[in-house]
Design an enzyme around this catalytic site. Sequence first.
Site, short mmCIF file in Angstrom:
data_model
loop_
_atom_site.label_atom_id
_atom_site.label_comp_id
_atom_site.label_asym_id
_atom_site.label_seq_id
_atom_site.Cartn_x
_atom_site.Cartn_y
_atom_site.Cartn_z
N HIS A 1 12.09 36.21 6.87
CA HIS A 1 12.10 35.76 5.48
C HIS A 1 10.77 35.11 5.10
O HIS A 1 10.28 35.28 3.98
CB HIS A 1 13.24 34.78 5.24
CG HIS A 1 14.57 35.44 5.11
ND1 HIS A 1 15.62 34.90 4.39
CD2 HIS A 1 15.04 36.62 5.60
CE1 HIS A 1 16.67 35.71 4.45
NE2 HIS A 1 16.34 36.75 5.19
N ASP A 2 10.19 34.38 6.03
CA ASP A 2 8.91 33.74 5.75
C ASP A 2 7.84 34.78 5.48
O ASP A 2 7.08 34.68 4.51
CB ASP A 2 8.51 32.85 6.92
CG ASP A 2 7.17 32.15 6.69
OD1 ASP A 2 7.00 31.57 5.59
OD2 ASP A 2 6.32 32.18 7.57
N GLY B 1 3.52 36.16 2.72
CA GLY B 1 3.04 36.36 4.07
C GLY B 1 3.56 35.32 5.04
O GLY B 1 4.30 34.40 4.67
N ASP C 1 3.31 32.35 6.40
CA ASP C 1 2.55 31.11 6.17
C ASP C 1 3.41 29.86 6.18
O ASP C 1 2.98 28.80 5.74
CB ASP C 1 1.78 31.21 4.85
CG ASP C 1 2.70 31.20 3.62
OD1 ASP C 1 3.93 31.38 3.79
OD2 ASP C 1 2.19 31.03 2.50
N SER D 1 5.77 29.02 4.36
CA SER D 1 6.17 28.53 3.04
C SER D 1 7.68 28.32 2.96
O SER D 1 8.17 27.54 2.15
CB SER D 1 5.71 29.48 1.94
OG SER D 1 6.16 30.80 2.18
N PRO E 1 14.32 41.39 0.96
CA PRO E 1 15.29 42.48 0.80
C PRO E 1 16.71 41.98 1.04
O PRO E 1 16.97 41.25 2.00
CB PRO E 1 14.86 43.50 1.86
CG PRO E 1 14.04 42.73 2.84
CD PRO E 1 13.38 41.63 2.07
N THR F 1 21.69 43.02 15.53
CA THR F 1 22.49 43.03 16.75
C THR F 1 22.90 41.62 17.16
O THR F 1 23.77 41.44 18.00
CB THR F 1 21.71 43.70 17.91
OG1 THR F 1 22.58 43.86 19.02
CG2 THR F 1 20.51 42.86 18.33
N ASP G 1 27.41 42.13 14.67
CA ASP G 1 27.58 43.09 15.75
C ASP G 1 28.79 42.65 16.57
O ASP G 1 28.64 42.03 17.62
CB ASP G 1 26.32 43.14 16.61
CG ASP G 1 26.38 44.20 17.69
OD1 ASP G 1 27.38 44.95 17.74
OD2 ASP G 1 25.43 44.31 18.49
N ASP H 1 21.15 43.82 22.06
CA ASP H 1 21.37 45.13 22.64
C ASP H 1 21.29 46.20 21.56
O ASP H 1 20.85 45.93 20.43
CB ASP H 1 22.70 45.19 23.40
CG ASP H 1 23.88 44.76 22.52
OD1 ASP H 1 23.81 44.95 21.28
OD2 ASP H 1 24.88 44.24 23.06
#
EC number: 1.11.1.7
Length: 333
Positions: free
Chosen positions: A68-69, A74, A76, A78, A164, A195, A251, A259
């Site tokens: 997520h960072d 980028g 960083d 944040s 996303p 997983t 999973d 795995d």
Amino acid sequence: MRRRLSYLICVMCVVLGFVACAEAEAELKLGFYDKTCPKAETIIADYVKKHIPNAPTVAATLLRTHFHDCFVRGCDASILINSTKNNEAEKDSAPDVTLRGYDFIDRVKSLVEEECPGVVSCADIIALVARDAVGVIGGPYWEVPTGRRDGRISNKTEALNEIPGPQFNFSRLKASFASKGLDLKDLAVLSGAHTIGIAHCNSFNKRLYNFSGKGDNVLDEDPSLDPFYAANLRKNKCKTPTDNTSIAEMDPGSFLTFDIDYYRNLLKRRGLFQSDAALLTNSVTKSYVVELLDGPLETFFKEFAVSMVKMGKIQVKTGTEGEIRKNCAVINS
């Protein structure tokens, strides 16, 4: 003549831009702290190895924090910045409110600060603890080039727009990853991180109830989801359409083990998110899923390591950019 001069200036700017990007990436290197803080990576690894066995579920959230960072401004750090009265930060956005492990990173940072004040960035700590935590639970190891610097901006809206989501279809996933310099192989391989870890019902409940949006009909489920799996989720995990707090393993059966069962479940139409199922709607990503499942575990580990290194270089700040935060949650004054 004037037009030709303008053209030449534009070309030079483009070339210099590429040079600047290449130089920035070159400043990420293995052993960046060998002279300035030689014990840093050992301190971090020792802490992770000591504490993750007592809380193995934290490994998944540390890996997710790194992901997520990197997708917002980028890699960083944040994502670690706290909101203030004048600014709502990334960690308070919908994709990040379920993240845990901030205190884990803070404790690591405090240990490193005791050894070498103001030297090791929070961004590098995120990258290193994610790698080390995955290793502790039996996952792959990858080399982490360091030298990232910390950003000074963290914005809730940017996180909402850039990360996303679990409801993404293939087109949105492809565009999201491509915008960060990641290709379809990276998409398929990095999705394998599912997983490990858990998910709250509100991130996939629509697949169980009211998928078409016509009403709260218990039978109105996502047709791409295995009906027996969906029924089990409704019975044992997410018992109502409005359940926002219950959780399910991404999973089932091995959510604490790194795995390839995630891919096995995916081909059985038992991927928990719409974004998981979306990998099977494209021939390229589906072929990667099949290849990873048919191959030895070591192949997945190797490919995952390659994609993680690639992801860890997204829009990094190096040199004199950004800062080295003293407290990962607060911008230096």
